[in-house]
Design an enzyme around this catalytic site. Structure first.
Site, PDB file in Angstrom:
ATOM      1  CG  ASP A 315      45.551  -8.014  19.063  1.00  0.00           C
ATOM      2  OD1 ASP A 315      46.406  -7.177  18.729  1.00  0.00           O
ATOM      3  OD2 ASP A 315      44.342  -7.912  18.763  1.00  0.00           O
ATOM      4  CG  ASP A 509      40.067  -9.424  17.815  1.00  0.00           C
ATOM      5  OD1 ASP A 509      41.205  -8.911  17.850  1.00  0.00           O
ATOM      6  OD2 ASP A 509      39.047  -8.799  17.502  1.00  0.00           O
ATOM      7  CG  ASP A 513      45.543 -10.713  15.992  1.00  0.00           C
ATOM      8  OD1 ASP A 513      46.595 -10.050  15.973  1.00  0.00           O
ATOM      9  OD2 ASP A 513      44.511 -10.340  16.576  1.00  0.00           O
TER      10      ASP A 513
END
Length: 616
Positions: A315, A509, A513
């Site tokens: 990410d 995080d 996600d």
């Protein structure tokens, strides 16, 4: 203490064994003396064998040792019987030491468990159980005490030792309004903290739960050992019985005594202690070594999967970047200074709570005097209009400028541009970007050095911002503008691209996600700043929020798997050779001792290496 008592017992038994060897004993006296030494060193093995048989657990190493040594006594090989048991206990001591060391490595984290929380009552501090403290209640943490619960600093400032959680030795300074997590040690000042999470949901409670249950999930290699031992042990017992009975019945001139001795030697050699002990110990050591580096692995199966990482997916925001916006460029129009432009923009944005507005406020060199600002109007999706010192200031995107009839050039790609105009005249623009983490580029480079085939970025951010970040850190492929469901779809596509045995690792995080963390072969969460949902869904948690720790975790996992494979090949190889020699009568009980105890000790010593993480 238990290891110390065992060591004393081994030393006394060894001395008694040597004395019995040197004494001129014969007949019944020799038998009685060696039986006494045998009982001293091996009574617990005999007791475990009897107890396990009573509970239906027949085929284990205690049974094999009991049968082999009693058989040796029956053949009047007293010295060999005592020696086999003595060296077996030496091997058990090595095992106990190795397991204890690895447990201490992981259990060192248990020191973060808080014993109490200070609550102020009638002007005095009273110690309460952290589980009794409610969310919203205030607690006091004095210098030298451990922060018992997650919360926000209401009063005071101090430095916190976070090394037990993150592995980082540098203290973290905190002041009023900043969040603190449980498990840290308060070093300097008194802190008053408003509790934000109950103890059961706190950082320290969740870390302890992860550590205590980290070996509940078995790796495939461990499952192989369990299945192997279940089939292997009865098989070798049957083989030993056949070896003792069949040749004397069908081969003339072959007495039963010789073949019984070979069968007993065969049993001693066949004990699978080296595998049963060293393989789980290797995984336990790897998990312990990772925890000391601030990486919590929820099970040995995830450690094994991490060793086969082939595609690593990141990410962007909060993972490769800090998740906090910063003014990176200031471009004033002719006639305006940088300081003046930033100050006017900060005053215009002074009543906004938007992260971009707060980044502009932080960029102002002087503290803002809000009395200079009047008539603030915020237009969602465009910007703000405010009166600053009697002048009309506009701050916002290009559409905001166009709506006001102010011409300006398109800002640079890769961030958010805020345009500023004063009394209808363009004054300049500011570029706000999410700053990359210091080790983001090193992390990606380290993954490539570790032979990870491809790195991918999945982000909900704009294409321009994603491309700029990907280029700076060296990401191979990126997908931008994704919703949480889109990220899961992309992970599914990557599954189809991986090779057999390869693993897709996702690092994220945020709460968005969580679905993709759960779907990936190995989900890695940034635990220090990451959301609760992300940490819950992840298989590995990086407590330091450093993407570079992923490289460390992969190296630890691969070192652990190398040690596991070495122990399996070494143990099976040596045993296979000595078993054949024993069946042919070309070896004796001393070689059997080495094939059992010696191989176990060597394998255990090799497994201990997993406790020492490779150099970063």
């Amino acid at each position: 203490m238990k290891q110390k008592r065992m060591l004393i017992r081994i030393l006394i038994s060894a001395a008694a064994f040597i004395a019995a060897w040197l004494l001129p004993l014969e007949g019944i006296a020799q038998l009685i003396v060696y039986l006494a030494v045998y009982a001293l060193i091996g009574w617990d093995v005999l007791w475990r064998a009897v107890r396990n048989i009573a509970h239906g657990q027949v085929f284990d190493e205690n049974f094999l040792m009991t049968v082999a040594t009693i058989g040796a006594f029956c053949l009047q090989e007293y010295r060999e019987a005592v020696a086999v048991m003595l060296f077996y206990q030496v091997g058990e001591l090595f095992q106990s030491y190795a397991v204890g060391r690895s447990r201490r490595s992981i259990a060192s984290l248990m020191d973060i468990r808080p014993d109490y929380a200070n609550v102020e009552e009638n002007g005095e501090l009273v110690r309460r159980d952290p589980e009794e403290i409610a969310v919203g209640q205030s607690i006091v943490v004095l210098p030298g005490e451990r922060v018992p619960l997650d919360g926000t600093v209401e009063a005071g400032h101090s430095s916190l030792d976070t090394s037990a959680l993150t592995g980082e030795p540098v203290p973290q300074d905190v002041k009023k309004g900043e969040a603190v997590i449980s498990g840290c040690v308060n070093l300097t000042g008194r802190l008053q903290i408003r509790v934000s999470r109950a103890y059961g949901e706190s950082t320290v409670a969740r870390i302890l739960d992860l550590v205590e249950n980290s070996t509940a999930q078995k790796a495939r290699a461990e499952n192989f050992i369990t299945r192997f031992a279940r089939v292997y042990t009865p098989a070798v017992v049957i083989a030993a019985v056949l070896l003792a009975v069949v040749p004397p019945l069908f081969l003339p001139g072959h007495p039963f005594g010789d073949w019984i001795f070979r069968a007993l030697t065969f049993l001693v050699i066949s004990c699978p202690c080296a595998l049963v002990i060293s393989v789980p110990l290797s995984f336990f050591g790897g998990i312990g070594g990772a925890s000391r580096k601030g990486v919590l692995v929820k099970g040995s199966n995830y450690l094994e999967a991490l060793s086969r990482a082939e595609i690593v997916v990141f990410d962007k925001t909060g993972t490769l970047t800090k998740g906090s916006f910063t003014v990176t460029q200031v471009e004033p129009a002719p006639g305006w200074s940088r300081e003046e432009l930033v100050e006017l923009a900060a005053y215009a944005e002074s009543q906004s709570l938007h992260p971009i507005a707060q980044s502009i406020q932080k960029a102002a060199s002087a503290s803002l005097q809000l009395s200079r600002v009047q008539e603030v109007e915020e237009r969602a999706g465009y910007g703000v209009r405010a009166r600053v010192d009697g002048r009309t200031v506009l701050a916002g995107n290009r559409r905001w400028m166009e709506q006001a009839g102010i011409s300006c050039e398109e800002g640079p790609a890769g961030g958010t541009t805020v345009y500023v105009a004063v009394d209808g005249v363009y004054a300049g623009r500011l570029l706000i970007e999410d700053e990359l983490k210091e080790d983001a580029a090193r992390a990606v480079a380290g993954l490539k050095e570790a032979r990870v085939r491809e790195t991918v970025m999945l982000t909900g951010d704009s294409r321009a911002a994603a491309e700029k970040a990907a280029k700076q850190v060296g990401i191979d492929r990126l997908y931008a503008g994704l919703l949480p469901g889109d990220k899961v779809e992309k992970i599914e596509e990557l599954f189809r691209e991986k090779t057999p045995g390869g693993q897709v690792v996702f690092v994220g995080d945020g709460i968005n996600d969580a679905p993709v963390l759960a779907r990936a072969d190995v989900g890695v969460a940034m635990g220090g700043l990451g959301s609760d949902a992300a940490i819950e869904a992840a298989d590995v948690v990086i407590m330091t929020d450093e993407p570079g720790k992923l490289v460390t975790a992969i190296r630890i996992a691969r070192k652990t798997m190398r040690i596991v494979r070495q122990n399996i090949v070494f143990a099976l190889g040596v045993k296979a050779v000595v078993l054949v020699l024993g069946a042919l009568g070309m070896t004796n009980l001393w070689a059997a001792v080495f094939a059992d105890v010696g191989v176990s000790v060597i394998a255990i010593c090799n497994a201990i290496r997993a406790l020492r993480p490779p150099k970063e």
